[in-house]
Write a protein that holds these residues in place. Sequence first.
Motif, PDB file in Angstrom:
ATOM      1  N   THR A  50       0.837  -1.203   0.000  1.00 37.25           N
ATOM      2  CA  THR A  50       0.000   0.000   0.000  1.00 37.25           C
ATOM      3  C   THR A  50       0.871   1.251   0.000  1.00 37.25           C
ATOM      4  O   THR A  50       0.610   2.199  -0.747  1.00 37.25           O
ATOM      5  N   ARG A  51       1.915   1.261   0.820  1.00 36.33           N
ATOM      6  CA  ARG A  51       2.811   2.425   0.839  1.00 36.33           C
ATOM      7  C   ARG A  51       3.517   2.594  -0.505  1.00 36.33           C
ATOM      8  O   ARG A  51       3.663   3.711  -1.003  1.00 36.33           O
ATOM      9  N   HIS A  52       3.929   1.492  -1.107  1.00 35.46           N
ATOM     10  CA  HIS A  52       4.573   1.550  -2.423  1.00 35.46           C
ATOM     11  C   HIS A  52       3.606   2.112  -3.460  1.00 35.46           C
ATOM     12  O   HIS A  52       3.964   2.990  -4.253  1.00 35.46           O
ATOM     13  N   ASN A  53       2.366   1.625  -3.463  1.00 34.21           N
ATOM     14  CA  ASN A  53       1.367   2.121  -4.412  1.00 34.21           C
ATOM     15  C   ASN A  53       1.063   3.600  -4.188  1.00 34.21           C
ATOM     16  O   ASN A  53       0.816   4.337  -5.146  1.00 34.21           O
ATOM     17  N   THR A  54       1.083   4.016  -2.938  1.00 35.82           N
ATOM     18  CA  THR A  54       0.860   5.423  -2.626  1.00 35.82           C
ATOM     19  C   THR A  54       1.969   6.284  -3.213  1.00 35.82           C
ATOM     20  O   THR A  54       1.706   7.318  -3.832  1.00 35.82           O
ATOM     21  N   THR A 104       8.510  10.947 -11.341  1.00 34.39           N
ATOM     22  CA  THR A 104       9.747  10.476 -10.716  1.00 34.39           C
ATOM     23  C   THR A 104       9.910   8.988 -11.009  1.00 34.39           C
ATOM     24  O   THR A 104      11.005   8.541 -11.369  1.00 34.39           O
ATOM     25  N   ARG A 105       8.838   8.255 -10.898  1.00 26.92           N
ATOM     26  CA  ARG A 105       8.869   6.816 -11.207  1.00 26.92           C
ATOM     27  C   ARG A 105       9.258   6.587 -12.663  1.00 26.92           C
ATOM     28  O   ARG A 105      10.085   5.731 -12.976  1.00 26.92           O
ATOM     29  N   ALA A 106       8.671   7.357 -13.570  1.00 26.03           N
ATOM     30  CA  ALA A 106       8.986   7.204 -14.993  1.00 26.03           C
ATOM     31  C   ALA A 106      10.445   7.549 -15.279  1.00 26.03           C
ATOM     32  O   ALA A 106      11.097   6.885 -16.094  1.00 26.03           O
ATOM     33  N   MET A 107      10.961   8.559 -14.602  1.00 29.76           N
ATOM     34  CA  MET A 107      12.363   8.956 -14.801  1.00 29.76           C
ATOM     35  C   MET A 107      13.327   7.877 -14.318  1.00 29.76           C
ATOM     36  O   MET A 107      14.364   7.646 -14.935  1.00 29.76           O
ATOM     37  N   LEU A 108      12.995   7.236 -13.210  1.00 32.50           N
ATOM     38  CA  LEU A 108      13.880   6.225 -12.627  1.00 32.50           C
ATOM     39  C   LEU A 108      13.682   4.843 -13.238  1.00 32.50           C
ATOM     40  O   LEU A 108      14.592   4.012 -13.205  1.00 32.50           O
ATOM     41  N   GLY A 109      12.498   4.584 -13.743  1.00 35.71           N
ATOM     42  CA  GLY A 109      12.159   3.244 -14.224  1.00 35.71           C
ATOM     43  C   GLY A 109      11.516   2.457 -13.091  1.00 35.71           C
ATOM     44  O   GLY A 109      11.741   2.730 -11.908  1.00 35.71           O
ATOM     45  N   ASP A 110      10.713   1.479 -13.473  1.00 34.15           N
ATOM     46  CA  ASP A 110       9.941   0.714 -12.489  1.00 34.15           C
ATOM     47  C   ASP A 110      10.817  -0.008 -11.469  1.00 34.15           C
ATOM     48  O   ASP A 110      10.537   0.032 -10.274  1.00 34.15           O
ATOM     49  N   ASP A 111      11.855  -0.680 -11.932  1.00 34.21           N
ATOM     50  CA  ASP A 111      12.693  -1.460 -11.010  1.00 34.21           C
ATOM     51  C   ASP A 111      13.389  -0.575  -9.990  1.00 34.21           C
ATOM     52  O   ASP A 111      13.392  -0.872  -8.790  1.00 34.21           O
ATOM     53  N   PHE A 120      12.545   2.495  -9.079  1.00 38.16           N
ATOM     54  CA  PHE A 120      11.566   3.121  -8.192  1.00 38.16           C
ATOM     55  C   PHE A 120      11.046   2.132  -7.162  1.00 38.16           C
ATOM     56  O   PHE A 120      10.866   2.490  -5.996  1.00 38.16           O
ATOM     57  N   GLN A 121      10.830   0.898  -7.571  1.00 38.99           N
ATOM     58  CA  GLN A 121      10.342  -0.108  -6.630  1.00 38.99           C
ATOM     59  C   GLN A 121      11.368  -0.338  -5.515  1.00 38.99           C
ATOM     60  O   GLN A 121      11.005  -0.421  -4.339  1.00 38.99           O
ATOM     61  N   THR A 122      12.628  -0.426  -5.869  1.00 37.50           N
ATOM     62  CA  THR A 122      13.686  -0.605  -4.868  1.00 37.50           C
ATOM     63  C   THR A 122      13.763   0.612  -3.962  1.00 37.50           C
ATOM     64  O   THR A 122      13.854   0.489  -2.737  1.00 37.50           O
ATOM     65  N   LEU A 123      13.711   1.790  -4.558  1.00 35.97           N
ATOM     66  CA  LEU A 123      13.754   3.032  -3.794  1.00 35.97           C
ATOM     67  C   LEU A 123      12.567   3.098  -2.835  1.00 35.97           C
ATOM     68  O   LEU A 123      12.728   3.415  -1.654  1.00 35.97           O
ATOM     69  N   ALA A 124      11.371   2.784  -3.331  1.00 37.96           N
ATOM     70  CA  ALA A 124      10.165   2.842  -2.498  1.00 37.96           C
ATOM     71  C   ALA A 124      10.246   1.865  -1.335  1.00 37.96           C
ATOM     72  O   ALA A 124       9.828   2.180  -0.214  1.00 37.96           O
ATOM     73  N   ARG A 125      10.791   0.685  -1.581  1.00 41.48           N
ATOM     74  CA  ARG A 125      10.927  -0.312  -0.516  1.00 41.48           C
ATOM     75  C   ARG A 125      11.874   0.196   0.576  1.00 41.48           C
ATOM     76  O   ARG A 125      11.559   0.126   1.764  1.00 41.48           O
TER      77      ARG A 125
END
Length: 142
Positions: free
Chosen positions: A28-32, A40-47, A49-54
Amino acid sequence: NLTTYIAPQPDLTATERLHIYRRNTQGTRHNTLQAIYPITRAMLGDDCFQTLARHYAQDHPAAHWNLNQYGADLPAWLANPPDAFSTLSDLPYLADLSQLELLLHQAYYAADAAAFPVTDYAALTPGEHTTSTRRAASVTPI
C-alpha cells in the motif's frame, strides 16, 4: 511479540497472518508513492523506483491514517539519499521534480478554498502556501 495477540486460523499461523498484513502494508505504501510521484517513477524506471520505495518505506513508516499524507518527505530524502542510492546524485533535478509532484498532489487534495487571485500568487515565497495554492523554487528547470 505481536503474534501473541493474533488468533491463529486453521490454515495460517499467527506469524503467517502477521506476515500477510506486513506485506499488504508495504504494498500500500509503495502504491501510494507511485500515485504521488508518477513522473519520478517514470524517470527512474519501475525497477529502480520499486527498490527506492521499498527502502524509503522501511525508514519512513506511515505516520498518519490518511495515506495522501504519506511520502511528503521523499523529496528531501532524494536530495540527500542514503549511500545505497548515491547514484541519484547524478540526477540533481530529481528532488525538485518530486517536490513539484508532491505540491500538485497536496493542492489536489487540499480543502476547497475561495478563488485565489493570480496577482497575489507572485507575493508567495517558495514553500509558502494557501489552502490550495503552493509555490516552490528549483535550481534546475523542471
